[in-house]
Design a protein around this motif. Structure first.
Motif, PDB file in Angstrom:
ATOM      1  N   GLY A 130       0.931  -1.358   0.001  1.00 44.21           N
ATOM      2  CA  GLY A 130       0.159   0.335  -0.444  1.00 44.21           C
ATOM      3  C   GLY A 130       0.973   1.316  -0.393  1.00 44.21           C
ATOM      4  O   GLY A 130       0.434   2.198  -0.293  1.00 44.21           O
ATOM      5  N   GLY A 131       2.061   1.190  -0.010  1.00 42.95           N
ATOM      6  CA  GLY A 131       2.562   2.496  -0.044  1.00 42.95           C
ATOM      7  C   GLY A 131       3.312   2.873   1.244  1.00 42.95           C
ATOM      8  O   GLY A 131       2.965   2.350   2.453  1.00 42.95           O
ATOM      9  N   ASP A 132       3.911   4.677   1.039  1.00 42.72           N
ATOM     10  CA  ASP A 132       3.939   5.221   2.315  1.00 42.72           C
ATOM     11  C   ASP A 132       3.351   4.493   3.607  1.00 42.72           C
ATOM     12  O   ASP A 132       3.305   5.287   4.615  1.00 42.72           O
ATOM     13  N   THR A 133       1.653   5.276   3.320  1.00 45.09           N
ATOM     14  CA  THR A 133       0.915   5.212   4.012  1.00 45.09           C
ATOM     15  C   THR A 133      -0.092   4.246   4.920  1.00 45.09           C
ATOM     16  O   THR A 133      -1.087   4.300   5.640  1.00 45.09           O
ATOM     17  N   ALA A 134       0.161   2.875   4.561  1.00 48.21           N
ATOM     18  CA  ALA A 134      -0.551   1.907   4.735  1.00 48.21           C
ATOM     19  C   ALA A 134      -1.012   1.503   5.919  1.00 48.21           C
ATOM     20  O   ALA A 134      -1.654   1.310   5.940  1.00 48.21           O
ATOM     21  N   VAL A 135       0.503   2.071   6.933  1.00 47.33           N
ATOM     22  CA  VAL A 135       0.192   1.547   8.054  1.00 47.33           C
ATOM     23  C   VAL A 135      -0.622   2.378   9.206  1.00 47.33           C
ATOM     24  O   VAL A 135      -1.664   1.776   9.303  1.00 47.33           O
ATOM     25  N   THR A 136      -0.551   3.391   8.395  1.00 48.64           N
ATOM     26  CA  THR A 136      -1.517   4.400   9.111  1.00 48.64           C
ATOM     27  C   THR A 136      -2.328   4.812   8.612  1.00 48.64           C
ATOM     28  O   THR A 136      -3.690   4.349   9.330  1.00 48.64           O
ATOM     29  N   ASP A 137      -2.965   4.320   7.342  1.00 48.68           N
ATOM     30  CA  ASP A 137      -4.498   3.898   6.637  1.00 48.68           C
ATOM     31  C   ASP A 137      -4.937   2.921   7.315  1.00 48.68           C
ATOM     32  O   ASP A 137      -5.490   2.861   7.967  1.00 48.68           O
ATOM     33  N   PHE A 138      -4.181   1.211   8.272  1.00 46.24           N
ATOM     34  CA  PHE A 138      -4.756   0.400   8.133  1.00 46.24           C
ATOM     35  C   PHE A 138      -5.265   1.353   9.936  1.00 46.24           C
ATOM     36  O   PHE A 138      -6.494   0.316  10.228  1.00 46.24           O
ATOM     37  N   PHE A 139      -4.338   1.741  10.874  1.00 46.26           N
ATOM     38  CA  PHE A 139      -5.042   1.807  12.176  1.00 46.26           C
ATOM     39  C   PHE A 139      -6.017   2.824  12.121  1.00 46.26           C
ATOM     40  O   PHE A 139      -7.369   2.854  13.015  1.00 46.26           O
ATOM     41  N   ARG A 140      -6.098   4.047  11.456  1.00 47.76           N
ATOM     42  CA  ARG A 140      -6.942   5.391  10.930  1.00 47.76           C
ATOM     43  C   ARG A 140      -7.928   4.030  10.691  1.00 47.76           C
ATOM     44  O   ARG A 140      -9.454   4.732  11.383  1.00 47.76           O
ATOM     45  N   GLN A 141      -7.912   3.608   9.831  1.00 45.89           N
ATOM     46  CA  GLN A 141      -9.745   2.404   8.670  1.00 45.89           C
ATOM     47  C   GLN A 141     -10.333   1.970  10.436  1.00 45.89           C
ATOM     48  O   GLN A 141     -11.729   1.563  10.901  1.00 45.89           O
ATOM     49  N   LYS A 142      -9.644   1.445  10.913  1.00 45.91           N
ATOM     50  CA  LYS A 142      -9.779   0.104  11.303  1.00 45.91           C
ATOM     51  C   LYS A 142     -10.236   0.817  13.390  1.00 45.91           C
ATOM     52  O   LYS A 142     -11.092   0.813  13.738  1.00 45.91           O
ATOM     53  N   THR A 143      -9.717   1.819  14.112  1.00 46.75           N
ATOM     54  CA  THR A 143     -10.161   2.210  14.349  1.00 46.75           C
ATOM     55  C   THR A 143     -10.007   4.404  15.279  1.00 46.75           C
ATOM     56  O   THR A 143     -10.566   4.262  16.364  1.00 46.75           O
ATOM     57  N   ALA A 144     -10.430   5.055  13.798  1.00 50.82           N
ATOM     58  CA  ALA A 144     -10.293   5.947  14.401  1.00 50.82           C
ATOM     59  C   ALA A 144     -11.459   6.550  15.054  1.00 50.82           C
ATOM     60  O   ALA A 144     -11.638   6.873  15.762  1.00 50.82           O
ATOM     61  N   THR A 145     -12.663   5.682  14.447  1.00 52.87           N
ATOM     62  CA  THR A 145     -13.719   5.982  15.197  1.00 52.87           C
ATOM     63  C   THR A 145     -14.102   5.963  16.194  1.00 52.87           C
ATOM     64  O   THR A 145     -15.034   6.825  17.122  1.00 52.87           O
ATOM     65  N   PRO A 146     -13.551   4.421  16.624  1.00 56.39           N
ATOM     66  CA  PRO A 146     -14.052   4.015  18.552  1.00 56.39           C
ATOM     67  C   PRO A 146     -13.029   4.527  19.221  1.00 56.39           C
ATOM     68  O   PRO A 146     -13.648   4.885  20.310  1.00 56.39           O
TER      69      PRO A 146
END
Length: 218
Positions: A130-146
């Motif tokens: 996923g490139g440069d933001t893959a890790v942050t994208d994963f955590f953001r998608q899974k956890t940002a709302t809760p």
């Protein structure tokens, strides 16, 4: 030791090597659920260390990578605020904002680790490719709302103790629909919550990089 110059692209390479070394498969063969173990291990360590570093006194305040500055409108008004004797109060507000982020992030570990534990093979592939933001994208998608919902009341309780925070919220509440300020700056607690999440994901990435290096050395 954390390498602060570790490139984000290199992280994907390291994680890919971790998986290949552990399971002797190519990326195209990454179909077995067990093949996510190396990626999970790196992300779990990254999240755990990030919370331990940020969720303590001065964890945000003394870290220039994530230190939370004043909302733009307040920063611009600083000369006037100092002239009217409010300078010290504003400085105290910034300190309380960072301490609020520290208190909120201290609660983040269970949700972050749950996200890692629930990682699918598709998630792992996305992180590896996923490139440069893959890790942050994963955590953001899974956890940002809760996490945002969890952080907000903690942040508000702390920042409201500074008299400027309710005043700021009252003023921004009147101009928020005008477009003069961004939506995430209409309340102090909303502003801090967003930046606490941004800072948390940034440091998760840094320590995930370090963890991937460690796994390659095992």
């Amino acid at each position: 030791m954390l390498n602060h110059h570790f490139s984000k692209t290199a992280l994907a390479v390291s994680l890919s090597l971790v998986v290949s070394a552990a399971f002797a498969v190519s990326l195209a063969d990454l179909s077995n659920k067990d093949a996510t173990t190396g990626v999970k291990a790196a992300l779990e360590k990254g999240a755990t260390v990030a919370v331990s570093k940020l969720g303590v006194e001065n964890g945000f305040l003394n870290n220039e990578k994530v230190k939370i500055g004043l909302p733009g409108v307040v920063e611009k008004a600083m000369p006037i605020l100092k002239m009217t004797g409010q300078g010290k109060k504003v400085e105290e507000l910034q300190v309380s904002m960072n301490h609020a982020a520290e208190s909120a992030v201290a609660l983040a570990k269970p949700l972050l680790l749950d996200a890692v534990k629930s990682m699918t093979v598709t998630d792992a592939k996305n992180i590896l490719t996923g490139g440069d933001t893959a890790v942050t994208d994963f955590f953001r998608q899974k956890t940002a709302t809760p996490l945002g919902a969890q952080f907000l009341p903690v942040v508000k309780k702390i920042t409201d103790k500074n008299g400027l925070a309710p005043q700021y919220n009252a003023i921004m509440g009147k101009v928020g629909s005008s477009g003069l300020v961004s939506q995430d700056e209409t309340t102090v607690e909303g502003y801090v919550t967003k930046r606490a999440l941004d800072g948390l994901y940034t440091i998760c990435l840094l320590y995930t990089s370090d963890a991937a290096d460690d796994l390659l050395c095992v």
